[in-house]
Motif scaffolding. Structure first.
Motif, PDB file in Angstrom:
ATOM      1  N   LEU A  34       2.454   4.765   7.109  1.00 34.70           N
ATOM      2  CA  LEU A  34       1.611   3.775   7.048  1.00 34.70           C
ATOM      3  C   LEU A  34       1.064   3.155   8.286  1.00 34.70           C
ATOM      4  O   LEU A  34      -0.265   2.605   8.189  1.00 34.70           O
ATOM      5  CB  LEU A  34       1.942   2.635   5.958  1.00 34.70           C
ATOM      6  N   GLU A  38      -2.831   2.911   9.239  1.00 36.86           N
ATOM      7  CA  GLU A  38      -3.528   1.652   9.523  1.00 36.86           C
ATOM      8  C   GLU A  38      -4.016   1.662  10.902  1.00 36.86           C
ATOM      9  O   GLU A  38      -5.017   1.056  11.127  1.00 36.86           O
ATOM     10  CB  GLU A  38      -2.581   0.600   9.281  1.00 36.86           C
ATOM     11  N   LEU A  85       0.923  -1.588   0.580  1.00 42.17           N
ATOM     12  CA  LEU A  85      -0.040  -0.349  -0.050  1.00 42.17           C
ATOM     13  C   LEU A  85      -0.963  -0.998  -0.906  1.00 42.17           C
ATOM     14  O   LEU A  85      -2.210  -0.722  -0.802  1.00 42.17           O
ATOM     15  CB  LEU A  85       1.066   0.472  -1.015  1.00 42.17           C
ATOM     16  N   LEU A  88      -3.404  -2.551   1.522  1.00 39.19           N
ATOM     17  CA  LEU A  88      -4.108  -1.676   2.660  1.00 39.19           C
ATOM     18  C   LEU A  88      -5.357  -1.524   2.839  1.00 39.19           C
ATOM     19  O   LEU A  88      -6.433  -1.506   1.771  1.00 39.19           O
ATOM     20  CB  LEU A  88      -3.385  -0.056   2.425  1.00 39.19           C
ATOM     21  N   THR A  92      -6.779   4.207  -1.178  1.00 41.07           N
ATOM     22  CA  THR A  92      -5.556   4.962  -1.419  1.00 41.07           C
ATOM     23  C   THR A  92      -5.745   5.387  -2.758  1.00 41.07           C
ATOM     24  O   THR A  92      -6.246   5.141  -3.722  1.00 41.07           O
ATOM     25  CB  THR A  92      -4.397   4.010  -1.385  1.00 41.07           C
TER      26      THR A  92
END
Length: 223
Positions: A34, A38, A85, A88, A92
């Motif tokens: 992640l 990111e 998550l 984010l 996703t």
């Protein structure tokens, strides 16, 4: 262990080919992936998928029972993964090709969208059957992503939902044949790569502010 690949503007994080339980090393590997997603620049989105019979069976109870003195920190790390998550700053999509249980099911709910195999495999929150109550953070996550009626049924009956039933009640967005699960998730993600950025992150942070605050409570994560 999880591995990260990229298909044009869509990152694909394969969670593994076993039960993909939340061992601390697994959590760290997902977190590192992640980080990479990111930090990337430009249009992008994320698909999480797996290989084999399971998407994820959730908490690593074997490790947890052997390391009971780390229970508090372990739950905090799981909550932080969910919170990260959920907030984010890019779209996703979870590609659920196999069984998705317990914390694995919660992990799927932290995604913006879910695609599930229609013919085999179950999505289930079994906590009522295995005598493990939901933490406040888990409850907040589930209730922020499902309708009250569906959340109530999931949480109190431990019902196992096949793909078609999960789509009917809004647990997943699409139920498709096995060979189309990952490609459909990538297609959805690709169509939304332009949404990545601070604005989307702010929208999610404000939309899910109560759930995120509960998930990020490190003082009393067990209630």
């Amino acid at each position: 262990m999880p591995s990260l690949d990229r298909h044009e503007n869509v990152f694909v994080l394969d969670l593994g080919d076993g039960e993909n339980r939340f061992h601390p090393d697994w959590i760290d590997a997902v977190g590192a992936a992640l980080d990479e997603v990111e930090k990337a620049e430009g249009p992008r989105a994320l698909v999480t998928a797996a290989t084999g019979k399971f998407y994820s069976n959730g908490l690593d109870l074997e490790w947890l029972f052997a390391n009971a003195d780390h229970y508090h920190d372990y739950v905090v790390s799981v909550h932080e993964l969910f919170a990260r998550l959920l907030s984010l700053p890019l779209v996703t999509v979870a590609a659920l090709q196999g069984h998705t249980f317990a914390a694995g099911a919660m992990f799927s709910l932290a995604h913006d969208f879910r695609v599930m195999r229609a013919d085999r495999g179950y999505w289930c929150l079994p906590e009522a059957d295995i005598d493990i109550p939901f933490t406040p953070g888990m409850s907040a996550l589930i209730q922020s992503r499902l309708t009250p009626q569906t959340a109530h049924e999931c949480m109190t009956t431990a019902r196992r939902y096949g793909g078609a039933d999960a789509a009917t009640v809004g647990i997943v967005d699409r139920a498709v044949p096995e060979d189309a699960v990952r490609s459909t998730a990538i297609e959805i993600a690709q169509s939304l790569v332009g949404k990545a950025g601070d604005t989307l992150g702010t929208i999610k942070a404000r939309m899910y502010a109560p759930a995120l605050a509960t998930l990020r409570d490190t003082a009393s994560p067990l209630g």
